[in-house]
Design a protein around this motif. Structure first.
Motif, PDB file in Angstrom:
ATOM      1  N   VAL A   5       0.880  -1.132   0.047  1.00 14.78           N
ATOM      2  CA  VAL A   5       0.123   0.206   0.037  1.00 14.78           C
ATOM      3  C   VAL A   5       0.835   1.389  -0.128  1.00 14.78           C
ATOM      4  CG1 VAL A   5      -1.659   1.353   1.385  1.00 14.78           C
ATOM      5  CG2 VAL A   5      -2.023  -1.038   1.163  1.00 14.78           C
ATOM      6  N   VAL A   6       0.719   2.285  -0.991  1.00 17.08           N
ATOM      7  CA  VAL A   6       1.287   3.538  -0.844  1.00 17.08           C
ATOM      8  C   VAL A   6       0.702   4.314   0.085  1.00 17.08           C
ATOM      9  CG1 VAL A   6       2.132   5.479  -2.287  1.00 17.08           C
ATOM     10  CG2 VAL A   6       1.892   3.049  -3.211  1.00 17.08           C
ATOM     11  N   ALA A  22       4.093  -3.293   8.358  1.00 15.91           N
ATOM     12  CA  ALA A  22       4.421  -4.123   7.266  1.00 15.91           C
ATOM     13  C   ALA A  22       3.664  -3.861   5.925  1.00 15.91           C
ATOM     14  CB  ALA A  22       4.172  -5.529   7.579  1.00 15.91           C
ATOM     15  N   GLY A  23       4.103  -3.990   4.984  1.00 15.83           N
ATOM     16  CA  GLY A  23       3.355  -3.812   3.538  1.00 15.83           C
ATOM     17  C   GLY A  23       2.835  -2.671   3.059  1.00 15.83           C
ATOM     18  N   ILE A  24       3.760  -1.221   3.574  1.00 19.18           N
ATOM     19  CA  ILE A  24       3.419  -0.103   3.095  1.00 19.18           C
ATOM     20  C   ILE A  24       4.711   0.494   2.441  1.00 19.18           C
ATOM     21  CG2 ILE A  24       1.735   0.367   4.835  1.00 19.18           C
ATOM     22  CD1 ILE A  24       4.609   2.369   5.299  1.00 19.18           C
ATOM     23  N   VAL A  25       4.563   1.469   1.540  1.00 18.74           N
ATOM     24  CA  VAL A  25       5.748   2.231   0.919  1.00 18.74           C
ATOM     25  C   VAL A  25       5.192   3.680   1.170  1.00 18.74           C
ATOM     26  CG1 VAL A  25       7.082   3.017  -0.697  1.00 18.74           C
ATOM     27  CG2 VAL A  25       6.681   0.618  -0.502  1.00 18.74           C
ATOM     28  N   ALA A  26       5.741   4.568   2.048  1.00 15.92           N
ATOM     29  CA  ALA A  26       5.131   6.093   2.514  1.00 15.92           C
ATOM     30  C   ALA A  26       6.332   6.992   1.782  1.00 15.92           C
ATOM     31  CB  ALA A  26       5.270   6.074   3.925  1.00 15.92           C
ATOM     32  N   ALA A  47       1.316  -1.893  -6.574  1.00 16.08           N
ATOM     33  CA  ALA A  47       0.806  -1.563  -5.550  1.00 16.08           C
ATOM     34  C   ALA A  47      -0.862  -2.043  -5.367  1.00 16.08           C
ATOM     35  CB  ALA A  47       0.701  -0.077  -5.305  1.00 16.08           C
ATOM     36  N   ALA A  48      -1.097  -2.328  -4.319  1.00  9.46           N
ATOM     37  CA  ALA A  48      -2.848  -3.038  -4.231  1.00  9.46           C
ATOM     38  C   ALA A  48      -3.809  -1.681  -3.736  1.00  9.46           C
ATOM     39  CB  ALA A  48      -2.615  -3.818  -3.013  1.00  9.46           C
ATOM     40  N   GLY A  49      -3.214  -0.543  -3.290  1.00  6.43           N
ATOM     41  CA  GLY A  49      -3.977   0.775  -3.140  1.00  6.43           C
ATOM     42  C   GLY A  49      -3.241   1.956  -2.656  1.00  6.43           C
TER      43      GLY A  49
END
Length: 221
Positions: A5-6, A22-26, A47-49
């Motif tokens: 997720v972004v 976990a599971g994010i790019v900020a 990305a998924a969202g």
């Protein structure tokens, strides 16, 4: 649903709130829509969202500093309905959060009358400077979009000039610009202190809320 997720924010300190998840790019880039869009586009590969996260200014009475707002729709430079399942998952993770509209067009709204008018015209609860950019990328890529933000200043409070000029395009804080503003307008010192206290409270809640939201920013699936 696989993929990260972004998380789009304005300041690096907001990025730090979600960095442990976990599971994010900020990415950060408040006040620099072109640069922010480029960072979001780069992070959106696979990305998924996309979610807009951080502090927000209230557009309606009844919202206190530290309150959470989860969007069901965005108005302004980009108009887009938020993903309903994601909206409700975020609200469920943050007991007491308000669900409602957001407004974003890239401007720093500089009168109380306009803040209240925007809130009433669009049925919007809050405003920020990044959501329209994040929404445009999500819309172009067909990705789920959400907004979850914490109130840092009330609807009847205008940010002092020193705060409005402090946002650097890279997500940092421009201390020199703040000092120049204070030197030119010393009468704003008391309001700067009050505003900073509100920001500090909102940041503490952002950190707590990020833990409650959890991996992949609660994106269902």
């Amino acid at each position: 649903m696989s993929g990260h997720v972004v998380v789009a924010t304005g300041f690096n300190r907001e990025v730090a709130c979600v960095a442990p998840l976990a599971g994010i790019v900020a990415v950060a880039g408040g006040g620099d829509p072109v640069g922010l869009r480029g960072r979001i586009e780069a992070a959106a590969a696979g990305a998924a969202g996309i979610v807009s996260f951080g502090m927000t200014g209230a557009l309606a009475d009844g919202l206190a500093i530290g309150d959470w707002v989860v969007a069901d729709r965005l108005w302004g430079a980009t108009e887009l309905a938020c993903d309903p399942a994601w909206t409700h998952a975020l609200a469920a993770a943050l007991p007491g959060a308000r669900i409602g509209g957001f407004y974003a067009d890239g401007r720093m709204i500089d009168t109380i009358s306009e803040k209240l008018a925007l809130g009433e015209r669009h049925g919007a609860l809050a405003v920020d400077m990044e959501s329209h950019v994040a929404a445009a990328v999500a819309q172009a890529r067909g990705l789920p979009f959400a907004i979850v933000r914490c109130v840092s200043d009330g609807a009847r409070h205008l940010l002092p000039h020193a705060i409005t000029v402090s946002m650097r395009p890279d997500g940092g804080v421009d201390g020199k610009a703040m000092l120049r503003s204070v030197a030119a307008r010393p009468g704003q010192i008391a309001d700067i202190a009050r505003t900073s206290a509100g920001f500090a409270k909102a940041m503490r809640e952002l950190k707590r809320g990020a833990v409650r939201i959890g991996p992949r920013m609660a994106l269902p699936g």
